[in-house]
Design an enzyme around this catalytic site. Structure first.
Site, mmCIF file in Angstrom:
data_model
loop_
_atom_site.group_PDB
_atom_site.id
_atom_site.type_symbol
_atom_site.label_atom_id
_atom_site.label_comp_id
_atom_site.label_asym_id
_atom_site.label_seq_id
_atom_site.Cartn_x
_atom_site.Cartn_y
_atom_site.Cartn_z
ATOM 1 N N ASP A 224 51.901 74.903 7.936
ATOM 2 C CA ASP A 224 52.237 73.614 8.542
ATOM 3 C C ASP A 224 53.722 73.399 8.273
ATOM 4 O O ASP A 224 54.158 73.412 7.113
ATOM 5 C CB ASP A 224 51.441 72.482 7.882
ATOM 6 C CG ASP A 224 49.954 72.539 8.239
ATOM 7 O OD1 ASP A 224 49.558 73.436 9.004
ATOM 8 O OD2 ASP A 224 49.196 71.686 7.751
ATOM 9 N N ASP A 379 41.430 68.394 15.556
ATOM 10 C CA ASP A 379 41.563 67.680 14.273
ATOM 11 C C ASP A 379 40.488 66.604 14.191
ATOM 12 O O ASP A 379 40.785 65.406 14.366
ATOM 13 C CB ASP A 379 42.946 67.017 14.172
ATOM 14 C CG ASP A 379 44.080 68.020 14.245
ATOM 15 O OD1 ASP A 379 43.998 69.062 13.580
ATOM 16 O OD2 ASP A 379 45.053 67.760 14.974
HETATM 17 O O1 1PR Z 1 49.050 67.597 18.436
HETATM 18 O O2 1PR Z 1 49.637 69.516 19.874
HETATM 19 O O3 1PR Z 1 51.430 68.250 18.682
HETATM 20 O O4 1PR Z 1 49.838 69.738 17.472
HETATM 21 C C1 1PR Z 1 50.071 69.354 16.154
HETATM 22 C C2 1PR Z 1 49.409 70.323 15.271
HETATM 23 O O5 1PR Z 1 49.771 70.022 13.939
HETATM 24 C C3 1PR Z 1 47.888 70.278 15.349
HETATM 25 O O6 1PR Z 1 47.398 71.607 15.395
HETATM 26 C C4 1PR Z 1 47.461 69.606 14.047
HETATM 27 O O7 1PR Z 1 46.297 70.223 13.525
HETATM 28 C C5 1PR Z 1 48.629 69.879 13.129
HETATM 29 N N1 1PR Z 1 48.880 68.770 12.208
HETATM 30 C C6 1PR Z 1 49.383 67.559 12.517
HETATM 31 N N2 1PR Z 1 49.535 66.823 11.392
HETATM 32 C C7 1PR Z 1 49.102 67.566 10.374
HETATM 33 C C8 1PR Z 1 49.084 67.171 8.961
HETATM 34 O O8 1PR Z 1 48.599 67.882 8.097
HETATM 35 N N3 1PR Z 1 49.610 65.987 8.689
HETATM 36 N N4 1PR Z 1 48.235 69.818 10.176
HETATM 37 C C9 1PR Z 1 48.696 68.797 10.875
HETATM 38 C C10 1PR Z 1 46.967 70.164 10.225
HETATM 39 C C11 1PR Z 1 45.506 71.645 9.552
HETATM 40 C C12 1PR Z 1 45.376 73.042 9.254
HETATM 41 C C13 1PR Z 1 45.495 73.267 7.784
HETATM 42 C C14 1PR Z 1 44.098 73.570 7.415
HETATM 43 C C15 1PR Z 1 43.893 74.352 6.195
HETATM 44 N N5 1PR Z 1 46.811 71.203 9.394
HETATM 45 O O9 1PR Z 1 46.147 73.861 9.991
HETATM 46 O O10 1PR Z 1 46.455 74.178 7.555
HETATM 47 O O11 1PR Z 1 43.409 72.339 7.371
HETATM 48 O O12 1PR Z 1 44.263 73.619 5.075
HETATM 49 P P1 1PR Z 1 43.639 73.982 3.662
HETATM 50 O O13 1PR Z 1 43.306 75.434 3.677
HETATM 51 O O14 1PR Z 1 44.754 73.697 2.701
HETATM 52 O O15 1PR Z 1 42.466 73.072 3.498
HETATM 53 P P2 1PR Z 1 49.968 68.698 18.658
#
Ligand code: 1PR
Length: 524
Positions: A224, A379
């Protein structure tokens, strides 16, 4: 000097990077005359068979290519370029192939997930100069829904099993073509390409030849990425999507370096999520594109990038389409793009109007770059309800009752990084996106994200059983056992983790070592 036939439909960046990494220079084909002058030609094909054949004809490249292929000079075709050598394809019956080899191209007819995405083995059917230095037990990266069916057996170089045995590479004289992507197949793929570039004539057989081959479960490292408060791009990680710690964005390292480390450790794929892409338009976020460009020079496994893929009009009224954003990501080295927020809004519209427009980001990108290039990142957040009919959404019975003892729940999709809940559930979203042309689902879970408590198996089972495309389980991995659990208790094709890898709690190698002999994985 290697001549590379780029007909403009996909990502040739990774092929160029792989060839340059092996010490060769690349010259791109601009006209038929360039093909006539070529001494060694590499032809990477991606996307749609019909579009490829049409473009070759349109650009006047079909005849020079046929002349080159008949000349007996060295040729390496990749993916759809293998298919193009045959007479016709079910994918575009109206467009004849080059017809150099007798046979046709057909869609997979098995009940496994299609596209066939991931790492699978090879059974060598003849000796080849390409096999020098390979043991025969390596796995290579495939991504395709169609495969070739040659009329005879003479030109078959390798076969692979996926539901049934199909031809995964051909060899005829100095012409070779593979259904898999050597440029995305790590060290084994680079070795194969190196053998081609070296021009060695001596044909060998690998020491081992598997009886059957099996698609490996993929382990994906996710980064991320966002700017910290000083404006530097950092890899961050949230707890249930909250990436700030004592007010500041948590900094877990530099994206290019970390991606390189994960490749070396044996990650089967790397995903970058530009997590503030929903508010910072990616085409104005050049550092993120630079991250991709630099990473793809050293990382030879598939790269997915997500964040901000949608139509956008800037303050001066300049319009950029989601396809342009995706194209820029592909040109910078991405193999797949992942769409999050926009997918939810698209599905809401389809559900409201009852029809697809053909103009959504999912449809447009899939049409140009192929279904396999479009990943949908979901999400969702768990919402408890009292009964199966309490809401007009896909409700499941859960083993983990809610705060008031509720035994049912649905998974509400969110947009803007979990900030806004929308009236659509994850199961419906996945189904509609598959119909619109998505090739894969990246299934996060806000409740589990960053908790180290294991994947949400109920969510994964609900979504996986609703679609026929591969599902990547994400969120909650805290130990190597959690990967075993997700691969034995669900039909997920891949599992993704972030926190445990970034915090170095469980390295990728340890996960693979633990899974070895329990689940099919790509050997390190
Ligand atoms: O909505 O098309 O602009 O895409 C934004 C992207 O960014 C989406 O794929 C969304 O999942 C991601 N995103 C947005 N905000 C966050 C955040 O964390 N604040 N990350 C975010 C989401 C989710 C996973 C993460 C896993 C594994 N991250 O990719 O890496 O949950 O985590 P873990 O193994 O530590 O539990 P758009």
């Amino acid at each position: 000097m290697i001549t590379l036939l780029d007909y403009g439909a996909g990502n040739v960046r990774s092929v160029i990077n792989a060839i340059e990494r092996l010490g060769e220079t690349v010259s791109l084909v601009n006209s038929g005359a360039d093909i006539d002058r070529a001494e060694r030609l590499v032809f990477p094909g991606v996307g749609n068979f019909g579009a490829l054949m049409h473009t070759l004809r349109d650009k006047g490249l079909r005849e020079p290519l046929l002349r080159y292929l008949r000349s007996g000079k060295p040729f390496f075709g990749i993916c759809v370029a293998l298919q193009a050598l045959f007479e016709s394809s079910e994918e575009a019956p109206e467009e004849p192939g080059l017809g150099l080899l007798p046979g046709r191209v057909q869609r997979f007819t098995c009940d496994l997930a299609i596209p066939h995405i991931g790492w699978n083995g090879l059974k060598a059917r003849q000796a080849s100069p390409l096999f020098h230095g390979l043991t025969g037990n390596e796995k290579f990266y495939f991504v395709h829904s169609y495969h070739v069916v040659p009329t005879g057996n003479d030109d078959i170089l390798t076969t692979t099993d996926y539901g049934y045995e199909f031809v995964s590479a051909i060899q005829k004289g100095a012409m070779v073509a593979t259904q898999f992507h050597p440029e995305k197949s790590g060290r084994a793929g680079l070795k194969l390409l190196e053998n081609f570039l070296a021009g060695t004539r001596e044909a060998v057989r690998p020491a081992a030849c598997p009886q059957t081959t099996t698609l490996a479960k993929r382990i994906i490292a996710c980064l991320d990425v966002r700017a910290n408060d000083r404006g530097d791009l950092v890899v961050t990680k949230g707890d249930q999507y909250d990436v700030r710690e004592e007010g500041a964005v948590r900094n877990l390292g530099k994206p290019v370096e970390l991606a390189g480390d994960y490749y070396e450790q044996g990650a089967d794929e790397i995903t970058f999520l530009n997590i503030t892409g929903f508010r910072d338009f990616p085409l104005q976020d050049m550092p993120m594109l630079a991250v991709l460009e630099q990473t793809s020079k050293n990382v030879f496994v598939p790269l997915t990038i997500g964040g901000g893929i949608r139509d956008f009009t800037d303050r001066d009224g300049r319009f950029s389409s989601s396809l342009e954003v995706a194209s820029q990501y592909f040109r910078s080295g991405a193999d797949k793009v992942s769409i999050g927020s926009d997918a939810v809004l698209i599905v809401e519209e389809v559900l409201k109007t009852g029809r697809a427009t053909g103009l959504s980001s999912i449809e447009q990108i899939a049409r140009v770059y192929g279904n396999q290039a479009v990943v949908i990142s979901i999400d969702p957040r768990r919402v408890y309800v009292t009964g199966p009919d309490a809401v007009p959404h896909a409700v499941i019975e859960t083993r983990f009752p809610g705060p008031n003892g509720e035994r049912y729940c649905w998974y509400q999709c969110t947009i803007k990084g979990g900030r806004e809940g929308r009236p659509v559930d994850a199961v419906t979203l996945a189904k509609v996106c598959e119909q619109l042309g998505a090739g894969e689902i990246l299934l996060n879970c806000i409740d589990k994200d960053g908790t180290n408590s294991g994947f949400d198996l109920e969510l994964i089972n609900a979504v996986r059983s609703a679609v026929t495309i591969p599902v990547i389980a994400s969120s909650g991995a805290g130990s190597a056992q959690h990967f075993l659990e997700v691969f034995t208790e669900t039909r997920a094709e891949a599992a993704l983790a972030a926190g445990i890898f970034h915090r170095k709690e469980v390295p990728i190698g340890e996960v693979k070592e633990y899974l070895r002999d329990k689940v099919e994985i790509r050997p390190l």
